[in-house]
Design an enzyme around this catalytic site. Structure first.
Site: not given
Length: 406
Positions: A208, A304, A324
């Site tokens: 990302n 996970p 976050f």
């Protein structure tokens, strides 16, 4: 707080030099002694007499003071202090430090010292963002130099942005942290940061746009408050701060293992943008086109959930767990649901839709969600968000300690 600590204060040339008069007063009020060094440029903004009067000590200005040099005074000045503080730290002084120049008293002291150095930068926003200054700051941080600020705000030149010198009380807090007297002294805080890279084959991966800037800023701010910081980072574009324990990982599975290895901790902050999915059938060799026009079929498996795993630990859970939530729509609703689902104490929510420029950018606008509700902060630099969040963490851990002591 700073009783019997000796501060060598180098005052650079800039309009922010006037703040150093208040800084001297604040340091002395907390028990520190201040030996001031005023550069030639600094003397254009404040006088040796005013600096000396507030410090209650001689103000040094000249490298070639014959009496002092007979005793190698510049060496003694640089070694007798517990900490060297440069405020304001100009672009010129930072450049001299990186280049190893020593052509005046200030730069010679900085070269000769064997103590930690804390810089409070102050300069025009364009100078602060200039590639040369960005490079110099990174080099100095790698060398172990500490920083406080700069802050965002109006400039004397009429522009607005990062470049304002930190306020005197902020510098005092940074001095205390550098000397091991900050509010998080003796505390261990775990911070995750950056993206994860989930391999498709040996040369390709899923990732990302996270730069790791917010996690790095927070880790630096926690360090500056005295914490021992374990910084578990994916392959971020922003370098990790100096003075923290860095654990570099690539994948979500590796990050979870590193987090578990780093525990116990007083607080854990999960700022990393962890990939939700990994490629279950990742190839051991580079995938090649076969001319058929068919793309390879990728099978995905869920990664996970690091935040939930730590938040829901039966034993050894950190006293404060912070997550976050980077969202592109319905930010507060999704963040509140995430906090309830994961079981963490706080969620830091932000809007990372492309129009905001926050993902990979220099600024952030966050909302802190806890059991008491939601508190929205104004948009500010990620360093400023890190400092404000670190202070909030310190206050929360202080309250937890007070309850335990009852």
């Amino acid at each position: 707080m700073l009783a019997d600590k000796k501060i060598l204060l180098i005052i650079g040339g800039g309009i922010a030099a006037y703040k150093t008069l208040d800084l001297i007063r604040r340091l002395r009020a907390r028990g520190a002694s201040v030996v001031p060094v005023l550069t030639r440029a600094g003397a254009e903004f404040v006088t040796p007499l005013s600096v000396s009067a507030l410090a209650g000590a001689k103000c040094y200005t000249d490298l070639f003071d014959l009496t002092a040099e007979a005793e190698m005074g510049h060496i003694q000045l640089s070694r007798a202090a517990d900490l060297v503080v440069v405020a304001p730290a100009t672009a010129d002084l930072m450049g001299k430090m990186v280049a190893g120049l020593a052509n005046d008293l200030a730069s010679t002291l900085l070269m000769a010292t064997d103590k930690r150095v804390l810089l409070a930068p102050a300069m025009n926003v364009r100078m602060w963002q200039h590639p040369a200054t960005v490079r110099n700051r990174a080099v100095l941080a790698d060398d172990g130099v500490l920083f406080v600020g700069p802050n965002d705000g109006d400039m004397a030149c009429g522009e607005f942005g990062p470049g304002r010198m930190a306020e005197p009380l902020e510098i005092v807090d940074a001095v205390a942290a550098a000397l091991g007297a900050g509010p998080l002294t003796g505390r261990h805080v775990l911070v995750t940061s950056g993206p994860t890279h989930e391999p498709i084959d040996p040369v390709r991966y899923i990732a990302n746009r996270s730069s790791g800037a917010q996690g790095a800023a927070l880790a630096a701010a926690l360090r500056d408050l005295g914490a021992r910081v374990t910084f578990v980072t994916g392959p971020a574009s922003v370098p990790p701060p100096a003075g923290v324990q860095v654990v570099a990982v690539e994948t979500a599975a590796q990050m979870l293992a590193a987090v578990q290895q780093a525990l116990p901790a007083d607080a854990a902050v999960f700022a990393a943008a962890v990939a939700d999915w990994r490629v279950a059938n990742a190839a051991g060799q580079k995938m090649k086109k076969d001319g058929s026009g068919r793309a390879p079929a990728l099978e995905f498996a869920e990664n996970p959930d690091i935040l939930a795993t730590v938040s829901q630990m039966d034993a050894g859970r950190p006293g404060l767990v912070v997550g976050f939530a980077a969202e592109t729509h319905d930010v507060l609703a999704h963040a509140k649901a995430k906090r309830a689902r994961k079981g963490c104490d706080w969620i830091i929510a932000n809007d990372v839709s492309p129009a905001t420029g926050i993902m990979g950018g220099a600024e952030n606008a966050v909302t802190v969600i806890d059991a008491g509700g939601a508190e929205s902060w104004p948009r500010m630099g990620k360093d400023a968000v890190g400092r404000r969040l670190a202070q909030r963490i310190a206050e929360a851990l202080g309250r937890l300690q007070a309850v335990d002591d009852v």
